[in-house]
Design a protein around this motif. Structure first.
Motif, PDB file in Angstrom:
ATOM      1  N   VAL A  92      40.173  41.862  40.425  1.00 58.10           N
ATOM      2  CA  VAL A  92      40.744  42.557  39.271  1.00 58.10           C
ATOM      3  C   VAL A  92      39.787  42.530  38.091  1.00 58.10           C
ATOM      4  CG1 VAL A  92      42.595  42.491  37.548  1.00 58.10           C
ATOM      5  CG2 VAL A  92      43.139  42.215  39.965  1.00 58.10           C
ATOM      6  N   VAL A  93      39.263  41.358  37.755  1.00 62.93           N
ATOM      7  CA  VAL A  93      38.420  41.277  36.552  1.00 62.93           C
ATOM      8  C   VAL A  93      37.078  41.968  36.741  1.00 62.93           C
ATOM      9  CG1 VAL A  93      39.538  39.191  35.698  1.00 62.93           C
ATOM     10  CG2 VAL A  93      37.440  38.992  37.039  1.00 62.93           C
ATOM     11  N   ASN A  94      36.678  42.212  37.976  1.00 63.59           N
ATOM     12  CA  ASN A  94      35.403  42.888  38.230  1.00 63.59           C
ATOM     13  C   ASN A  94      35.551  44.358  38.600  1.00 63.59           C
ATOM     14  OD1 ASN A  94      33.353  40.797  37.815  1.00 63.59           O
ATOM     15  ND2 ASN A  94      34.482  39.736  39.412  1.00 63.59           N
ATOM     16  N   ASP A  95      36.779  44.857  38.621  1.00 65.43           N
ATOM     17  CA  ASP A  95      37.013  46.269  38.927  1.00 65.43           C
ATOM     18  C   ASP A  95      36.494  47.117  37.765  1.00 65.43           C
ATOM     19  OD1 ASP A  95      38.171  48.866  39.204  1.00 65.43           O
ATOM     20  OD2 ASP A  95      39.765  48.006  40.443  1.00 65.43           O
ATOM     21  N   GLN A  96      35.538  47.975  38.036  1.00 68.83           N
ATOM     22  CA  GLN A  96      34.890  48.769  36.985  1.00 68.83           C
ATOM     23  C   GLN A  96      35.807  49.822  36.362  1.00 68.83           C
ATOM     24  OE1 GLN A  96      31.797  47.937  35.701  1.00 68.83           O
ATOM     25  NE2 GLN A  96      32.256  46.181  36.997  1.00 68.83           N
ATOM     26  N   ALA A  97      36.964  50.073  36.966  1.00 64.69           N
ATOM     27  CA  ALA A  97      37.917  51.010  36.372  1.00 64.69           C
ATOM     28  C   ALA A  97      38.609  50.412  35.149  1.00 64.69           C
ATOM     29  CB  ALA A  97      38.961  51.425  37.404  1.00 64.69           C
TER      30      ALA A  97
END
Length: 156
Positions: A45-50
């Motif tokens: 989640v924290v690395n999702d670029q969206a």
């Protein structure tokens, strides 16, 4: 930690180390502990670029984070996650982070949405105090026996 007020916090875009810190905070905080989210899911989640991830700091210390989805619910922005490190709770940081999210989207969006788990009473009280209204509930969405309440605040 010395006495801290909400004015002592600054909020910036998260870097890679901030994102790992946020994932570590998520995995040991509500609602994620009750939802049994593993560290890898939190990292995803924290690395999702969206998503736009912000971290708050008091001095050199990270104090909390915020994850925003600019096109979350029917094209309206969505507050995906917010968390405060235990030693910084009770100092107005949650209120400051939510105001930051609202200010971020106010120029272009009429509403900001979020979800709160039925077992997360403290978060729900904060959201209600800040003007968010429940508009629906989805039972058993995240885990069996709990519901997710969809809340919205009109920004303009």
């Amino acid at each position: 930690m010395t006495a801290t007020t909400a004015t002592d916090f600054r909020i910036t875009l998260a870097n890679g180390a901030d994102r790992e810190w946020a994932a570590q905070l998520m995995v040991r905080s509500e609602p994620w502990t009750t939802l049994r989210r593993p560290l890898e899911a939190c990292r995803a989640v924290v690395n999702d670029q969206a998503y736009h991830v912000y971290v708050s700091r008091s001095g050199a210390d990270r104090s909390g984070f915020l994850i925003l989805d600019p096109r979350g619910l029917a094209g309206a922005p969505y507050l995906k996650s917010v968390a405060i490190a235990p030693e910084f709770r009770g100092h107005g940081l949650g209120t400051k982070l939510l105001a930051f999210a609202e200010d971020t989207f106010r120029p272009r969006a009429r509403h900001l949405f979020l979800c709160v788990s039925s077992f997360n009473d403290a978060a729900r009280r904060l959201y209600e105090r800040l003007g968010y209204q429940a508009v629906g509930s989805v039972p058993d969405l995240a885990i069996e026996g709990a519901s997710e309440t969809i809340m919205v605040k009109k920004l303009r």
